[in-house]
Design a protein around this motif. Structure first.
Motif, PDB file in Angstrom:
ATOM      1  N   HIS A   1      46.983  64.115  80.259  1.00  0.00           N
ATOM      2  CA  HIS A   1      46.196  63.506  81.325  1.00  0.00           C
ATOM      3  C   HIS A   1      45.260  62.447  80.754  1.00  0.00           C
ATOM      4  CE1 HIS A   1      47.655  66.546  84.088  1.00  0.00           C
ATOM      5  NE2 HIS A   1      47.413  67.431  83.146  1.00  0.00           N
ATOM      6  N   ARG A   2      44.909  61.470  81.589  1.00  0.00           N
ATOM      7  CA  ARG A   2      43.927  60.462  81.192  1.00  0.00           C
ATOM      8  C   ARG A   2      42.556  61.104  81.091  1.00  0.00           C
ATOM      9  NH1 ARG A   2      44.106  55.209  81.019  1.00  0.00           N
ATOM     10  NH2 ARG A   2      42.128  54.799  82.016  1.00  0.00           N
ATOM     11  N   LEU A   3      41.791  60.609  80.175  1.00  0.00           N
ATOM     12  CA  LEU A   3      40.416  61.040  79.994  1.00  0.00           C
ATOM     13  C   LEU A   3      39.548  59.951  80.615  1.00  0.00           C
ATOM     14  CD1 LEU A   3      38.813  63.346  78.675  1.00  0.00           C
ATOM     15  CD2 LEU A   3      38.872  62.052  76.550  1.00  0.00           C
ATOM     16  N   GLU A   4      39.310  60.072  81.923  1.00  0.00           N
ATOM     17  CA  GLU A   4      38.607  59.043  82.679  1.00  0.00           C
ATOM     18  C   GLU A   4      37.233  58.758  82.088  1.00  0.00           C
ATOM     19  OE1 GLU A   4      39.118  56.216  84.901  1.00  0.00           O
ATOM     20  OE2 GLU A   4      40.875  57.477  84.733  1.00  0.00           O
TER      21      GLU A   4
ATOM     22  N   PRO B   1      44.811  69.260  75.429  1.00  0.00           N
ATOM     23  CA  PRO B   1      45.235  68.015  76.084  1.00  0.00           C
ATOM     24  C   PRO B   1      44.207  66.892  75.954  1.00  0.00           C
ATOM     25  CG  PRO B   1      45.644  69.885  77.527  1.00  0.00           C
ATOM     26  CD  PRO B   1      44.884  70.407  76.343  1.00  0.00           C
ATOM     27  N   GLU B   2      42.918  67.220  76.017  1.00  0.00           N
ATOM     28  CA  GLU B   2      41.907  66.180  75.912  1.00  0.00           C
ATOM     29  C   GLU B   2      41.840  65.603  74.497  1.00  0.00           C
ATOM     30  OE1 GLU B   2      41.355  69.446  76.589  1.00  0.00           O
ATOM     31  OE2 GLU B   2      39.329  70.049  76.002  1.00  0.00           O
ATOM     32  N   GLY B   3      42.254  66.356  73.506  1.00  0.00           N
ATOM     33  CA  GLY B   3      42.354  65.831  72.144  1.00  0.00           C
ATOM     34  C   GLY B   3      43.443  64.777  72.047  1.00  0.00           C
ATOM     35  N   HIS B   4      44.590  65.085  72.656  1.00  0.00           N
ATOM     36  CA  HIS B   4      45.679  64.096  72.708  1.00  0.00           C
ATOM     37  C   HIS B   4      45.197  62.839  73.435  1.00  0.00           C
ATOM     38  CE1 HIS B   4      49.209  66.439  71.341  1.00  0.00           C
ATOM     39  NE2 HIS B   4      48.598  67.471  71.881  1.00  0.00           N
TER      40      HIS B   4
ATOM     41  N   ILE C   1      31.136  64.802  64.478  1.00  0.00           N
ATOM     42  CA  ILE C   1      31.178  65.355  65.829  1.00  0.00           C
ATOM     43  C   ILE C   1      32.636  65.642  66.115  1.00  0.00           C
ATOM     44  CG2 ILE C   1      30.807  64.855  68.267  1.00  0.00           C
ATOM     45  CD1 ILE C   1      28.271  63.347  67.377  1.00  0.00           C
ATOM     46  N   SER C   2      32.895  66.851  66.590  1.00  0.00           N
ATOM     47  CA  SER C   2      34.280  67.267  66.742  1.00  0.00           C
ATOM     48  C   SER C   2      34.505  68.027  68.042  1.00  0.00           C
ATOM     49  CB  SER C   2      34.688  68.135  65.548  1.00  0.00           C
ATOM     50  OG  SER C   2      33.857  69.271  65.462  1.00  0.00           O
ATOM     51  N   LEU C   3      35.777  68.141  68.377  1.00  0.00           N
ATOM     52  CA  LEU C   3      36.235  68.899  69.530  1.00  0.00           C
ATOM     53  C   LEU C   3      36.789  70.218  69.024  1.00  0.00           C
ATOM     54  CD1 LEU C   3      37.085  69.061  72.581  1.00  0.00           C
ATOM     55  CD2 LEU C   3      39.263  68.042  71.856  1.00  0.00           C
ATOM     56  N   CYS C   4      36.222  71.329  69.476  1.00  0.00           N
ATOM     57  CA  CYS C   4      36.749  72.642  69.094  1.00  0.00           C
ATOM     58  C   CYS C   4      38.078  72.837  69.806  1.00  0.00           C
ATOM     59  CB  CYS C   4      35.771  73.747  69.465  1.00  0.00           C
ATOM     60  SG  CYS C   4      36.401  75.399  69.080  1.00  0.00           S
ATOM     61  N   ASN C   5      39.122  73.083  69.038  1.00  0.00           N
ATOM     62  CA  ASN C   5      40.452  73.227  69.634  1.00  0.00           C
ATOM     63  C   ASN C   5      40.601  74.545  70.384  1.00  0.00           C
ATOM     64  OD1 ASN C   5      43.049  71.874  69.934  1.00  0.00           O
ATOM     65  ND2 ASN C   5      43.859  73.691  68.899  1.00  0.00           N
ATOM     66  N   ILE C   6      39.709  75.484  70.174  1.00  0.00           N
ATOM     67  CA  ILE C   6      39.787  76.778  70.863  1.00  0.00           C
ATOM     68  C   ILE C   6      39.024  76.740  72.181  1.00  0.00           C
ATOM     69  CG2 ILE C   6      39.188  79.235  70.715  1.00  0.00           C
ATOM     70  CD1 ILE C   6      39.681  78.931  67.641  1.00  0.00           C
ATOM     71  N   SER C   7      37.750  76.331  72.129  1.00  0.00           N
ATOM     72  CA  SER C   7      36.885  76.382  73.316  1.00  0.00           C
ATOM     73  C   SER C   7      36.851  75.093  74.129  1.00  0.00           C
ATOM     74  CB  SER C   7      35.455  76.720  72.889  1.00  0.00           C
ATOM     75  OG  SER C   7      34.913  75.643  72.135  1.00  0.00           O
ATOM     76  N   GLY C   8      37.141  73.958  73.491  1.00  0.00           N
ATOM     77  CA  GLY C   8      36.996  72.672  74.159  1.00  0.00           C
ATOM     78  C   GLY C   8      35.586  72.120  74.077  1.00  0.00           C
TER      79      GLY C   8
ATOM     80  N   SER D   1      32.188  70.230  77.108  1.00  0.00           N
ATOM     81  CA  SER D   1      33.508  69.593  77.204  1.00  0.00           C
ATOM     82  C   SER D   1      33.440  68.159  76.711  1.00  0.00           C
ATOM     83  CB  SER D   1      34.023  69.610  78.645  1.00  0.00           C
ATOM     84  OG  SER D   1      33.317  68.659  79.430  1.00  0.00           O
ATOM     85  N   LEU D   2      34.590  67.633  76.339  1.00  0.00           N
ATOM     86  CA  LEU D   2      34.675  66.244  75.893  1.00  0.00           C
ATOM     87  C   LEU D   2      34.345  65.293  77.038  1.00  0.00           C
ATOM     88  CD1 LEU D   2      35.273  64.112  73.779  1.00  0.00           C
ATOM     89  CD2 LEU D   2      37.723  64.458  74.205  1.00  0.00           C
ATOM     90  N   ALA D   3      34.818  65.598  78.228  1.00  0.00           N
ATOM     91  CA  ALA D   3      34.529  64.737  79.380  1.00  0.00           C
ATOM     92  C   ALA D   3      33.025  64.659  79.624  1.00  0.00           C
ATOM     93  CB  ALA D   3      35.256  65.249  80.618  1.00  0.00           C
TER      94      ALA D   3
END
Length: 183
Positions: A4-7, A75-78, A144-151, A169-171
């Motif tokens: 999905h797009r990350l608006e 998905p948000e990492g992709h 700064i990173s995105l946790c692949n488990i929790s988001g 969340s990343l968003a």
């Protein structure tokens, strides 16, 4: 795999470009990216390049990272790394200076995937939960990173279990991120 797009990434990038255009009257400029080919380049000036974000074509995912590491990435990492070509963008989050990492070209995307694999290998060797780096900070021992488990978005001390929650969340992180440009 449907990505999905990350608006919120698009919105942040638009705010970043608008800040440059308001302050300097032109697209974002980079000295570091001068001389490196990219679909983002709109003009070469002296020792810098002006750029604007471009769609990531052909469409891609971080599937090679998943395959190499036998992991499923969020998905948000992709979406973060395969939505657009752009230059890295300085910003602030809650007073913390950072540089949001982006993919400049197809060649840069290959290098990014190799670096993500190396990051994940190091984490596995140290028995740390997997993360995807998103931004650098002035302290070279943190990202700064995105946790692949929790988001969650984290301020991660490299090679350590020390992680500070920045955003759920990343968003959400991208929505409150404030673009900055040099004076």
């Amino acid at each position: 795999m449907e990505i999905h797009r990350l608006e919120s990434l698009t919105q942040f990038t638009q705010r970043y470009v608008a800040l440059w255009q308001q302050r300097y009257g032109h697209a974002p400029a980079s000295h570091e990216l001068s001389g490196l080919a990219s679909p983002c380049i709109v003009e070469n000036r002296d020792e810098c390049v002006l750029w604007l974000p471009q769609p990531f074509l052909p469409a891609a995912t971080l599937k090679q990272v998943e395959t190499a590491f036998d992991i499923v990435l969020r998905p948000e990492g992709h979406a973060f790394y395969t939505q657009q070509y752009a230059g890295d963008m300085p910003a602030q989050f809650a007073g913390q200076d950072l540089t949001l990492l982006q993919v400049w070209s197809q060649q840069d995307f290959i290098r990014l995937q190799q670096n993500l694999i190396g990051h994940l290998v190091t984490q596995k060797a140290r028995k740390l939960s997997p993360t995807l780096f998103l931004a650098t900070v002035p302290a070279e021992t943190a990202v700064i990173s995105l946790c692949n488990i929790s988001g969650n978005v984290l301020l991660e001390q490299l090679g350590s279990t020390q992680r500070q929650l920045l955003s759920p969340s990343l968003a959400d992180f991208l929505l409150v991120l404030q673009p900055i440009c040099p004076d």
